[in-house]
Scaffold this motif. Structure first.
Motif, PDB file in Angstrom:
ATOM      1  N   ILE A  95       0.880  -1.172   0.000  1.00  0.00           N
ATOM      2  CA  ILE A  95       0.000   0.000   0.000  1.00  0.00           C
ATOM      3  C   ILE A  95       0.916   1.220   0.000  1.00  0.00           C
ATOM      4  O   ILE A  95       1.605   1.504   0.981  1.00  0.00           O
ATOM      5  CB  ILE A  95      -0.944   0.013   1.221  1.00  0.00           C
ATOM      6  CG1 ILE A  95      -1.869  -1.211   1.171  1.00  0.00           C
ATOM      7  CG2 ILE A  95      -1.767   1.302   1.241  1.00  0.00           C
ATOM      8  CD1 ILE A  95      -2.866  -1.277   2.308  1.00  0.00           C
ATOM      9  N   ILE A 111      -0.825  -0.860  -4.577  1.00  0.00           N
ATOM     10  CA  ILE A 111      -2.090  -0.136  -4.457  1.00  0.00           C
ATOM     11  C   ILE A 111      -1.792   1.259  -3.930  1.00  0.00           C
ATOM     12  O   ILE A 111      -1.223   1.417  -2.836  1.00  0.00           O
ATOM     13  CB  ILE A 111      -3.076  -0.852  -3.507  1.00  0.00           C
ATOM     14  CG1 ILE A 111      -3.369  -2.273  -3.986  1.00  0.00           C
ATOM     15  CG2 ILE A 111      -4.374  -0.050  -3.403  1.00  0.00           C
ATOM     16  CD1 ILE A 111      -4.266  -3.065  -3.057  1.00  0.00           C
ATOM     17  N   ALA A 153      -8.295  -1.295   0.437  1.00  0.00           N
ATOM     18  CA  ALA A 153      -7.349  -2.112  -0.327  1.00  0.00           C
ATOM     19  C   ALA A 153      -7.770  -3.580  -0.323  1.00  0.00           C
ATOM     20  O   ALA A 153      -7.708  -4.259  -1.359  1.00  0.00           O
ATOM     21  CB  ALA A 153      -5.945  -1.959   0.258  1.00  0.00           C
TER      22      ALA A 153
END
Length: 209
Positions: free
Chosen positions: A77, A100, A143
């Motif tokens: 992330i 992400i 996510a």
């Protein structure tokens, strides 16, 4: 919270103290994040079942060894998760990688995704999701939502610090996710930072504001 594994170890407590210290230089902070990440993924992979036997030869004799097969996809992330990524991949060198980019917009009170890139074959693949800090958990929940939309397999989160409320929020929406962390923080301040925490992990990793 049976799905939450707190990895309590004297070496981790020692390293966490340096991560919390505002006087720890950025390059030291990066190295310690890598060291802690290796230990977290070591624990997350403890129950890995996908191994195949292989015949090898040592300098002394022929023997059998094992190789990991069907390795997980390691997902960062961004941007703070990138500080964990190389360390995790060094432990699972055959793993593929996903990214992400997502953040919580304080004006619209919702998450905004700006980047999503995964390997082609993600269905039923186990995911190691990297994010150093879990505070409100808005971004990590979003996510996980996105990953599940792609039909991935089991998701394991590795995070250095996590808030109690953030963990409860993740498990409310995704009770099947496992979370590995060094410590659970009891408080989040009005700006959304963990208390005592270690500040903004991305800023401290990359010397930004």
């Amino acid at each position: 919270m049976n799905q939450v594994k707190v990895i309590d170890h004297p070496l981790l407590r020692h390293k966490l103290g340096y991560l919390r210290d505002k006087d720890t230089y950025s390059h030291e902070f990066r190295e310690i994040v890598k060291e802690v990440s290796k230990i977290l993924v070591y624990e997350a992979m403890r129950d890995w079942k996908h191994l195949e036997p292989i015949a090898i030869e040592t300098p002394i004799a022929k023997t059998m060894a094992e190789r990991i097969v069907k390795p997980p996809i390691v997902v960062s992330i961004m941007r703070a998760g990138n500080g964990m990524l190389d360390a995790v991949l060094s432990m699972i060198p055959r793993a593929s990688t996903g990214f992400i980019g997502i953040y919580r917009d304080k004006f619209i009170h919702n998450t905004v995704e700006y980047y999503f890139k995964m390997p082609q074959d993600v269905q039923n693949k186990e995911i190691i999701l990297c994010d150093p800090l879990i505070a409100t958990a808005d971004t990590i929940v979003a996510a996980i939502d996105r990953l599940k939309n792609y039909g991935v397999g089991k998701i394991k989160v590795i995070s250095i610090l996590a808030s109690k409320t953030g963990l409860e929020r993740i498990l409310h929406f995704h009770p099947d996710v496992e979370i590995y962390t060094v410590n659970i923080e009891e408080q989040i301040n009005e700006l959304g930072y963990l208390v005592p925490g270690l500040g903004d992990a991305g800023d401290r990793l990359f010397q930004t504001k």
